[in-house]
Enzyme design. Structure first.
Site, PDB file in Angstrom:
ATOM      1  N   ILE A 253       0.842  -1.205   0.000  1.00  0.00           N
ATOM      2  CA  ILE A 253       0.000   0.000   0.000  1.00  0.00           C
ATOM      3  C   ILE A 253       0.877   1.255   0.000  1.00  0.00           C
ATOM      4  CG2 ILE A 253      -1.817   1.253   1.233  1.00  0.00           C
ATOM      5  CD1 ILE A 253      -2.625  -1.468   2.505  1.00  0.00           C
TER       6      ILE A 253
ATOM      7  N   LEU B 283      13.129  -2.123   4.340  1.00  0.00           N
ATOM      8  CA  LEU B 283      13.274  -3.127   3.275  1.00  0.00           C
ATOM      9  C   LEU B 283      13.353  -4.534   3.852  1.00  0.00           C
ATOM     10  CD1 LEU B 283      15.681  -1.297   0.760  1.00  0.00           C
ATOM     11  CD2 LEU B 283      13.173  -1.334   0.817  1.00  0.00           C
TER      12      LEU B 283
ATOM     13  N   ASP C   5      15.144   1.454  10.271  1.00  0.00           N
ATOM     14  CA  ASP C   5      14.212   0.626  11.037  1.00  0.00           C
ATOM     15  C   ASP C   5      13.494   1.491  12.072  1.00  0.00           C
ATOM     16  OD1 ASP C   5      13.006  -1.272  12.656  1.00  0.00           O
ATOM     17  OD2 ASP C   5      14.732  -2.629  12.604  1.00  0.00           O
TER      18      ASP C   5
ATOM     19  N   ALA D 204       4.809  -1.727   8.826  1.00  0.00           N
ATOM     20  CA  ALA D 204       4.284  -2.727   9.763  1.00  0.00           C
ATOM     21  C   ALA D 204       4.676  -4.117   9.290  1.00  0.00           C
ATOM     22  CB  ALA D 204       2.752  -2.639   9.834  1.00  0.00           C
TER      23      ALA D 204
ATOM     24  N   THR E  94      -6.036  -1.165  10.364  1.00  0.00           N
ATOM     25  CA  THR E  94      -6.805  -2.230   9.708  1.00  0.00           C
ATOM     26  C   THR E  94      -8.155  -2.443  10.392  1.00  0.00           C
ATOM     27  OG1 THR E  94      -6.816  -4.635   9.443  1.00  0.00           O
ATOM     28  CG2 THR E  94      -5.427  -3.801  11.161  1.00  0.00           C
ATOM     29  N   ASP E  95      -9.104  -3.012   9.652  1.00  0.00           N
ATOM     30  CA  ASP E  95     -10.395  -3.367  10.266  1.00  0.00           C
ATOM     31  C   ASP E  95     -10.262  -4.587  11.180  1.00  0.00           C
ATOM     32  OD1 ASP E  95     -10.018  -5.337   8.318  1.00  0.00           O
ATOM     33  OD2 ASP E  95     -12.010  -5.127   7.406  1.00  0.00           O
ATOM     34  N   GLU E  96      -9.116  -5.286  11.103  1.00  0.00           N
ATOM     35  CA  GLU E  96      -8.973  -6.519  11.891  1.00  0.00           C
ATOM     36  C   GLU E  96      -8.929  -6.243  13.400  1.00  0.00           C
ATOM     37  OE1 GLU E  96      -6.332  -9.445  10.190  1.00  0.00           O
ATOM     38  OE2 GLU E  96      -6.536  -8.562   8.218  1.00  0.00           O
TER      39      GLU E  96
ATOM     40  N   TYR F  29      -1.265 -10.312  14.992  1.00  0.00           N
ATOM     41  CA  TYR F  29      -1.197  -9.142  14.084  1.00  0.00           C
ATOM     42  C   TYR F  29      -2.212  -8.092  14.501  1.00  0.00           C
ATOM     43  CZ  TYR F  29      -2.396  -6.270   9.997  1.00  0.00           C
ATOM     44  OH  TYR F  29      -2.697  -5.205   9.177  1.00  0.00           O
TER      45      TYR F  29
ATOM     46  N   LYS G 190      -1.729  -4.256  16.004  1.00  0.00           N
ATOM     47  CA  LYS G 190      -2.263  -3.053  15.361  1.00  0.00           C
ATOM     48  C   LYS G 190      -3.221  -2.327  16.305  1.00  0.00           C
ATOM     49  CE  LYS G 190      -1.756  -1.688  11.686  1.00  0.00           C
ATOM     50  NZ  LYS G 190      -0.720  -0.803  11.043  1.00  0.00           N
TER      51      LYS G 190
ATOM     52  N   ASN H  93     -14.355 -16.444   0.742  1.00  0.00           N
ATOM     53  CA  ASN H  93     -13.095 -16.805   0.085  1.00  0.00           C
ATOM     54  C   ASN H  93     -13.308 -17.735  -1.105  1.00  0.00           C
ATOM     55  OD1 ASN H  93     -11.732 -15.297   1.962  1.00  0.00           O
ATOM     56  ND2 ASN H  93     -11.139 -17.032   3.247  1.00  0.00           N
TER      57      ASN H  93
END
Ligand code: NAD
Ligand code: TYD
Length: 347
Positions: free
Chosen positions: A12, A35, A59, A83, A130-132, A155, A159, A254
């Protein structure tokens, strides 16, 4: 305006960097990226010589380095995307997610607060999330900006924690911030560990398509360039101390998505109908697998006028074309370490 974008060599981030470099010649865009396996400067080769663009390798977990670059370049705004981003990797190595997603974010917050604390006017820290963080929905309902946080994976927990720190710096120190929580993105430059690019790569190579569990998990998919447009809008027009949910109004189970992908791939590769579907293989489920994500994006729509511009069928076709036209990119990112990851995940 000196703008810092973190994670700009990733999926993104590279679309956001390109958009801002090309749109705002009066800004200087600094792209800070470590990277990692997910970062790739190939993603930005079309703009890397632009006079208003500078790449900084580093970093965000290194607090001293972060402090030094804020003092040196005196950023006016930050768009923070760096992230660790893959749920499956967070299940194997949660601490990597704590380091980058939580400590890295706090390092950036400290540096921004310390640089701006005398005068917060015309400064902004934009945290891309994120929506998570909202956890899992049942068959009904949508995530709104006031849905309680209920993260289920390492994860999403990392977040969620970083979102809380951003908000806390707003409340405690008056740091001007905005947060957005977006649904699943897809499109060009997506690293082939996530569902859509992994399956495109496997179809090209006639490899099994590993569908987790019964395949009845639901995600809300958004074309990455629509997300980059939303990020530009929220950064410039969003209100301080506000959260915006961003989504595609585009839910897919899915298995249905995979079947559509198979059909489109068969057509583009000139294979007979049904060839790719034969590669579908149901495999062991992901632990803690969230059943359904779906975003109510009416706030960003009514307040800022944003809505997705690309239909899913069109976005998916564009995405497949990009992977078929960028075979070298795909071969480069799937050589070396990728093979070891794939073996460990799917063997
Ligand atoms: P990505 O994994 O493709 O890219 C992450 C980038 O961050 C890479 O370039 C990587 O090198 C860099 N990075 C990682 N650790 C770093 C560190 N310690 N210091 C500096 N740079 C580091 O991720 P993405 O899919 O582009 O996601 C970007 C952001 O958007 C993330 O914050 C993610 O949580 C969020 N997000 C992603 C999605 C999605 O569907 N991909 C949806 C909503 C929100
Ligand atoms: P993913 O792209 O990893 O995004 P997220 O977990 O952040 O939503 O996965 C999207 C959906 O696809 C999710 O329900 C898990 C599923 N999935 C598979 O069935 N097989 C796979 O190999 C992968 C990577 C994901």
């Amino acid at each position: 305006m000196q703008i810092l974008i973190t994670g700009g060599a990733g999926f993104i981030g590279s679309h956001v960097v390109r958009k801002l470099v090309n749109t705002y010649s009066e800004y200087h865009i600094y792209n800070l990226d470590a990277l990692t396996y997910a970062g790739n400067l190939e993603n930005l080769k079309d703009i890397d010589k632009a006079p208003n663009y500078t790449f900084l390798k580093g970093d965000i977990v290194d607090a001293e380095f972060v402090k030094q670059i804020f003092e040196k370049y005196r950023f006016d705004g930050v768009i923070h995307l760096a992230a660790e981003s893959h749920v499956d990797r967070s299940i194997t190595d949660p601490l990597a997610f704590v380091h980058t997603n939580i400590i890295g974010t706090v390092n950036l917050l400290n540096a921004a607060r310390d640089l701006w604390k005398e005068d917060f006017s015309n400064k902004r820290f934009y945290h891309v999330s994120t929506d998570e963080v909202y956890g899992s929905l049942g068959a009904e309902g949508l995530f709104t900006e006031t849905t309680a946080y209920d993260p289920n994976s390492p994860y999403s927990a990392s977040k969620a924690s970083s979102d809380h720190f951003v908000r806390a710096y707003g409340e405690t120190y008056g740091l001007p911030y905005v947060v957005s929580n977006c649904s699943n993105n897809y499109g060009p430059n997506h690293f082939p560990e996530k569902l859509i690019p992994l399956f495109i790569n496997n179809i090209i190579n006639n490899k099994p398509l590993p569908v987790y569990g019964d395949g009845k998990y639901t995600r809300d998919w958004l074309y990455v360039k629509d997300h980059a447009d939303a990020i530009d809008l929220v950064f410039h027009k969003g209100s301080n101390h506000e959260t915006y949910n961003i989504g595609g109004f585009n839910e897919w189970q899915n298995i249905d998505l995979v079947k559509l992908l198979c059909q489109q791939m068969d057509q583009k590769l000139g294979r007979s109908e049904g060839t790719s579907e034969k590669l579908i293989t149901y495999v062991k489920d992901r632990p803690g697998h969230d059943l359904r994500y779906a975003i109510d994006a009416s706030k960003i729509n009514s307040e800022l006028g944003w809505k997705p511009s690309v239909t899913f069928e069109e976005g998916l076709a564009r995405t497949i074309d990009w992977y078929l036209e960028n075979e070298t990119w795909l071969n480069n990112v799937t050589s070396g370490d990728y093979q070891a990851y794939y073996e460990e995940m799917y063997s």
